[in-house]
Design a protein around this motif. Sequence first.
Motif, PDB file in Angstrom:
ATOM      1  N   ALA A 291       0.824  -1.211   0.000  1.00  0.00           N
ATOM      2  CA  ALA A 291       0.000   0.000   0.000  1.00  0.00           C
ATOM      3  C   ALA A 291       0.860   1.264   0.000  1.00  0.00           C
ATOM      4  CB  ALA A 291      -0.928  -0.017   1.216  1.00  0.00           C
TER       5      ALA A 291
ATOM      6  N   SER B 193      -3.612  -0.713   5.978  1.00  0.00           N
ATOM      7  CA  SER B 193      -3.130  -0.528   4.615  1.00  0.00           C
ATOM      8  C   SER B 193      -3.783   0.648   3.909  1.00  0.00           C
ATOM      9  CB  SER B 193      -3.352  -1.824   3.802  1.00  0.00           C
ATOM     10  OG  SER B 193      -2.582  -2.879   4.343  1.00  0.00           O
ATOM     11  N   GLN B 194      -5.085   0.880   4.153  1.00  0.00           N
ATOM     12  CA  GLN B 194      -5.732   2.039   3.529  1.00  0.00           C
ATOM     13  C   GLN B 194      -5.088   3.329   4.002  1.00  0.00           C
ATOM     14  OE1 GLN B 194      -8.449   1.954   1.096  1.00  0.00           O
ATOM     15  NE2 GLN B 194      -7.443   3.953   0.882  1.00  0.00           N
TER      16      GLN B 194
ATOM     17  N   THR C 272      -8.256  -2.245   0.679  1.00  0.00           N
ATOM     18  CA  THR C 272      -7.963  -0.871   0.265  1.00  0.00           C
ATOM     19  C   THR C 272      -8.800  -0.510  -0.951  1.00  0.00           C
ATOM     20  OG1 THR C 272      -6.159  -1.570  -1.193  1.00  0.00           O
ATOM     21  CG2 THR C 272      -5.576  -1.033   1.083  1.00  0.00           C
TER      22      THR C 272
END
Length: 583
Positions: free
Chosen positions: A11, A135-136, A171
């Motif tokens: 990410a 991760s986002q 994500t």
Amino acid sequence: MEKHLLSGNEAIARGAWEAGARVCSAYPGTPSTEIFEALPQYAGDLYCEWAPNEKVAAEVAYGAAISGVRSLCAMKHVGVNVAADPLFTAAYNGVAGGFVIITADDPSMHSSQNEQDNRHYARAARMALVEPSDSQECIDFLKEAYRISERFDMPVLFRTTTRISHSKSLTVLGDRESVPAVAYTRNAAKNVSSPANAYRNHPKVERNLMELERYGNTSPLNKVERRGRKLGVITASAAYQYAKDAFPEDTSFLKLGLTYPLPMDLIREFASWVETLYVIEELEPFMEEQIKAAGIPCTGKDLTGRLYELNPQLLRQRILGEKPKTVELPVQAVSRPPTLCPGCPHRGFFYTMSKGKDFVVSGDIGCYTLGASAPLSAMDTCVCMGGGFSVAMGLARGFEAAGASKKVFGVMGDSTFFHSGMTGAVEILYNKGSVIPVVLDNHITGMTGHQDNPGSGYTLQGEAAAAIRIEDVLRAYGYQNIIIVDPQDLSAMQKAVDDALASETPAAIIARRPCLLIKREHHDIGLCRVDTNKCIGCKKCLKVGCPAVMMKDGRSFIDPTQCVGCTVCAQVCPVGAITRKEL
């Protein structure tokens, strides 16, 4: 909206691309490595490279930021120690394009020699600190980090931990931002870090930090989750995930993504809203100490402790007094200590070292650190990248001063030699040290997962590159007797050691054989077998420390699913009971 499952490292690579980054440089180090392994897919839009070490990576990325484009460098937490020199100066000078440094910390030391808390670097260097918790956020926060860097004219330290780096979560991907380069103009007062310029730049740094703190009070990186007023938690990074799991549903949270400088007005307001305030963070009381210094009552480290990773179970037990339910099983897990792989080229060298009773081996960071483990037990020290040669020099001088007769070897791998070992080689030669420098050249950066280095002949993007020959470097320094040997030939390996010790001119050893896991290399794979009628059960074959070799019914046994036919075990067998079969 389509969602994608990405690790934190993947990410971050995506976030760099979406943020419009154009120049990226790093040195591999777990848990950060996969960031740059994921970058070549975006090669049409950005340049990415493996640098010889973290300091070089930081300087390359910072140079790109001075030129006016957004840049990224990444490293594990101890790599920031190597890169600290340019980073501290970059904080005074400031940026043109956004400049972000990834520090991937390693609580519990899963693959590291310490668990230093690199949040302190942001405070010491006077730069912004951003911490994602999934991760986002690795994508979204990285894009905001570039805006912070450019708006407040400073580098941004972007801190992850092992769990953030390697855990995967959903994500939503975005498009790449079109970020025009800042037109370059010569500005010596800003970019030439002379004492006079640094003197003038320091007040600017402090003003920008004060403005950044005010920004933090309303930043989208910091958010309040109001529920009940009885319990409140201030937290960040992976600790946020643990605390959300551990605390009751009616707990209120102040989740911080911008953790230096801390948004004290926001913290005061939140603290006044709850009855009891906890600060939950891994490792050092970085936030807690600052919050207490601001006169805000809170508690945290007196309950959670400074050591190792946290997890929901530990938080429930240490804060809420809820002991975990466990079940005793009538079995014990088998110990599986780490070991060199079957066929590892380092094994022959360390077996040779293990036979020298007066040998002292100064080791280094890499797969070969496992040479310290039993049964080889052939390494005395391992301090840091590049320390293999220079620590050996200190050992040798110390033994001389104490009147002790020891033969000292400094040992490191090929990637470490290019990283920070060359200056140690100069130290030995220049100051006439009684040290034999040894480079274990397996043609790759092995421990972090087979990344290329200046000696491998390839770049991060898979392009052919000049392969710098270690012997050419040593010869240019002045080493006159450079012995190159295949470490899996034990007789040749022993002779190389003997010849180096007897040499009347400065000598060095290069133990050269490619790692068996390099896919582009052609490997001579075979299978060793034991003739149980010849085997006398002496167990000498076990002393090479190969996981494929074991005892079965009082005789040596070689696991055919692991053996690759390197024959090191066969060479130590006193009765010739082990032979190789070609495949």
